[in-house]
Design an enzyme around this catalytic site. Sequence first.
Site, short mmCIF file in Angstrom:
data_model
loop_
_atom_site.label_atom_id
_atom_site.label_comp_id
_atom_site.label_asym_id
_atom_site.label_seq_id
_atom_site.Cartn_x
_atom_site.Cartn_y
_atom_site.Cartn_z
N LYS A 1 -82.08 -64.86 14.36
CA LYS A 1 -82.15 -63.90 13.28
C LYS A 1 -82.93 -63.03 13.39
CE LYS A 1 -79.61 -67.51 10.64
NZ LYS A 1 -79.97 -68.90 9.89
N GLN B 1 -83.27 -72.12 5.96
CA GLN B 1 -82.69 -72.64 7.07
C GLN B 1 -82.32 -74.16 6.92
OE1 GLN B 1 -81.42 -71.12 9.87
NE2 GLN B 1 -80.39 -73.04 10.18
N ASP C 1 -76.72 -65.66 2.36
CA ASP C 1 -75.80 -66.73 2.94
C ASP C 1 -74.61 -66.92 2.30
OD1 ASP C 1 -76.34 -67.81 5.31
OD2 ASP C 1 -77.94 -69.15 4.72
#
Length: 285
Positions: A53, A97, A120
Amino acid sequence: MSAHVIVGTEVAADIRAALKAEVAQLKEQGIHPGLAVILVGEDPASHSYVKGKEKGCEEVGIYSEVVRRDASITEEELLSLVRGFNENPNIHGILVQLPLPKHISEKAVIDTISPAKDVDGFTPINVGNMMIGDECFLPCTPHGVIELIKRSGQEISGKHAVVVGRSNIVGKPVSMLLLQENATVTIAHSRTKDLASITKQADILVVAVGRAGMIGPEHVRDGAIVIDVGVNRNDAGKLVGDVKFDEVKEIASYITPVPRGVGPMTITMLLKNTVESAKRHAGQK
C-alpha cells in the site's frame, strides 16, 4: 483451446497510470489525497500488504502515513488513533490492517472509522449503501473483481454468476455487485451439497474460500469466466489459488492466475477510493 489469462497486474497498472494523472491534476488545485494506515502487531502477511500500500501510494502520488503499533496496544488506544485520523483534514482514507490481536474488537474499530473516510468499504453505512445501490466506497477486492471482468471485455448482464464463499469481505459483497450488474447470482459455500452441480451452471464463477485447489475442472462448465480470489500456500510453500489453474484453464474461456490476478487489484481499488474521497472532501463529488 486454453483460456485467455486475465493478468491483474496489467489491468492494475492501467488504472494506476490514470490515477497518477488525476492526482497530479488535483495537486494543482491544492488537493493532495492522503491515506492513513494503522498496522498492529508483527503478522508477516499484514506487513507485506502494508508495504504494498505504501508503494502504491508513492507510485500514484498519494500522501501516505503509516502508524505501526505493538500487539500490546489497548483497544481504546487504537480507537483513539482512528478518531484522530477522522478529524485530520489531510487524511481522506483510513485503513486499519486486519487481522487485529484477539483482545481488540474488529467490529468496534471498523465502527469507529468515519464512513466518509472508510476507503476499505467495511463500515455498516458503506455496506448498507452498497446493498441498496447508493453512492459509497465499494470494498476493494470485490470492486477489483468486477473491474477485471469488465476490462476483459466480457458482459456481466444476463449471465449466471456463481460465487463460492460467503465472507463479509469478499463473498457477500461481490455477490451484491454482480447482482447490480444484472447478473443472476447464486451463492455457494462450504456446506453446499453437490457443489459441482451448482458451479457447473456458472457463466461467471468467482471463487473465494481460501482452500487451495478446491475447484477443479469437474466444477467448471466449458467457456466459463473463472475469477480466483484465493491466496494459499501449498505443501511446497508455493502461492496458489482456490482453483486448479493448469487444469481449469483448458476448460474456461477467461481465468485469473494466482499470483498476478485479483491481488494487485485490491490495493489499486484502495488507491482509487482514496482519490475519490479526496474529491468528495473538496466538494468535487
